[in-house]
Design a protein around this motif. Sequence first.
Motif, PDB file in Angstrom:
ATOM      1  N   ILE A  60     -37.412  51.818 165.504  1.00 15.75           N
ATOM      2  CA  ILE A  60     -38.500  52.386 164.948  1.00 15.75           C
ATOM      3  C   ILE A  60     -38.286  53.872 164.136  1.00 15.75           C
ATOM      4  O   ILE A  60     -38.394  53.739 163.004  1.00 15.75           O
ATOM      5  CB  ILE A  60     -39.721  52.607 166.022  1.00 15.75           C
ATOM      6  N   LEU A  61     -37.915  54.654 164.909  1.00 14.82           N
ATOM      7  CA  LEU A  61     -37.818  56.097 164.397  1.00 14.82           C
ATOM      8  C   LEU A  61     -36.597  55.963 163.250  1.00 14.82           C
ATOM      9  O   LEU A  61     -35.387  55.619 163.710  1.00 14.82           O
ATOM     10  CB  LEU A  61     -37.493  57.098 165.655  1.00 14.82           C
ATOM     11  N   ILE A  70     -45.090  48.293 164.709  1.00 16.64           N
ATOM     12  CA  ILE A  70     -44.872  49.481 165.491  1.00 16.64           C
ATOM     13  C   ILE A  70     -46.145  49.289 166.577  1.00 16.64           C
ATOM     14  O   ILE A  70     -46.197  49.556 167.703  1.00 16.64           O
ATOM     15  CB  ILE A  70     -45.249  50.824 164.700  1.00 16.64           C
ATOM     16  N   LYS A  71     -47.315  48.970 165.724  1.00 16.25           N
ATOM     17  CA  LYS A  71     -48.595  48.690 166.522  1.00 16.25           C
ATOM     18  C   LYS A  71     -48.477  47.811 167.611  1.00 16.25           C
ATOM     19  O   LYS A  71     -48.772  47.864 168.897  1.00 16.25           O
ATOM     20  CB  LYS A  71     -49.743  48.351 165.777  1.00 16.25           C
ATOM     21  N   GLU A  72     -47.744  46.612 167.169  1.00 16.40           N
ATOM     22  CA  GLU A  72     -47.497  45.431 168.436  1.00 16.40           C
ATOM     23  C   GLU A  72     -46.638  46.062 169.590  1.00 16.40           C
ATOM     24  O   GLU A  72     -46.839  45.724 170.643  1.00 16.40           O
ATOM     25  CB  GLU A  72     -46.872  44.345 167.732  1.00 16.40           C
ATOM     26  N   GLY A  98     -41.545  61.122 164.643  1.00 16.33           N
ATOM     27  CA  GLY A  98     -42.545  60.954 165.513  1.00 16.33           C
ATOM     28  C   GLY A  98     -43.655  59.938 165.091  1.00 16.33           C
ATOM     29  O   GLY A  98     -43.576  59.624 163.901  1.00 16.33           O
ATOM     30  N   VAL A  99     -44.445  59.550 166.087  1.00 19.16           N
ATOM     31  CA  VAL A  99     -45.728  58.775 165.694  1.00 19.16           C
ATOM     32  C   VAL A  99     -46.765  59.144 166.454  1.00 19.16           C
ATOM     33  O   VAL A  99     -46.577  59.653 167.705  1.00 19.16           O
ATOM     34  CB  VAL A  99     -45.262  57.057 166.391  1.00 19.16           C
ATOM     35  N   THR A 110     -56.270  56.349 174.959  1.00 20.88           N
ATOM     36  CA  THR A 110     -55.436  57.551 175.199  1.00 20.88           C
ATOM     37  C   THR A 110     -54.865  57.882 173.919  1.00 20.88           C
ATOM     38  O   THR A 110     -54.702  57.164 173.016  1.00 20.88           O
ATOM     39  CB  THR A 110     -54.204  57.166 176.264  1.00 20.88           C
ATOM     40  N   THR A 111     -54.496  59.194 173.699  1.00 22.14           N
ATOM     41  CA  THR A 111     -53.722  59.606 172.664  1.00 22.14           C
ATOM     42  C   THR A 111     -52.318  59.618 172.725  1.00 22.14           C
ATOM     43  O   THR A 111     -51.927  60.014 173.670  1.00 22.14           O
ATOM     44  CB  THR A 111     -54.401  61.105 172.178  1.00 22.14           C
ATOM     45  N   LEU A 112     -51.728  59.263 171.583  1.00 18.91           N
ATOM     46  CA  LEU A 112     -50.291  59.408 171.549  1.00 18.91           C
ATOM     47  C   LEU A 112     -49.939  60.470 171.163  1.00 18.91           C
ATOM     48  O   LEU A 112     -50.452  61.269 170.156  1.00 18.91           O
ATOM     49  CB  LEU A 112     -49.600  58.197 170.585  1.00 18.91           C
TER      50      LEU A 112
END
Length: 112
Positions: A60-61, A70-72, A98-99, A110-112
């Motif tokens: 990813i990064l 990324i969402k999955e 970052g994401v 929840t917040t990432l």
Amino acid sequence: MAATLLLDRDNWDLAVDATGNIAVATEPYSREQDVASECRVFQGEAWYDTTLGVPYLTSILGRPVPMLLIKERLAAAARRVPGVRNVVVYLTDISQRGVRGQVQFEGGATTL
């Protein structure tokens, strides 16, 4: 009722309660914190099971990755928490370092 060790939101480290003991989080916050923890763990980082985690470093990064992938990956991490269903991931910022976003699920968010 599920419980987990309470983590300080600012530094994601153990917190203490008013009596100086390690604080414990209970439902519904404990499930939200567990989802956030699952989404923050890098694959291979959990020493007791290195297959857990999101493959941030390997997939990813720093790479051109479709947002849907990324969402999955984040939704799959959230679904590992017992009782979490109907996960929807909203990403607000993706950079090479970052994401950021929010993971919503039936009964919490929840917040990432």
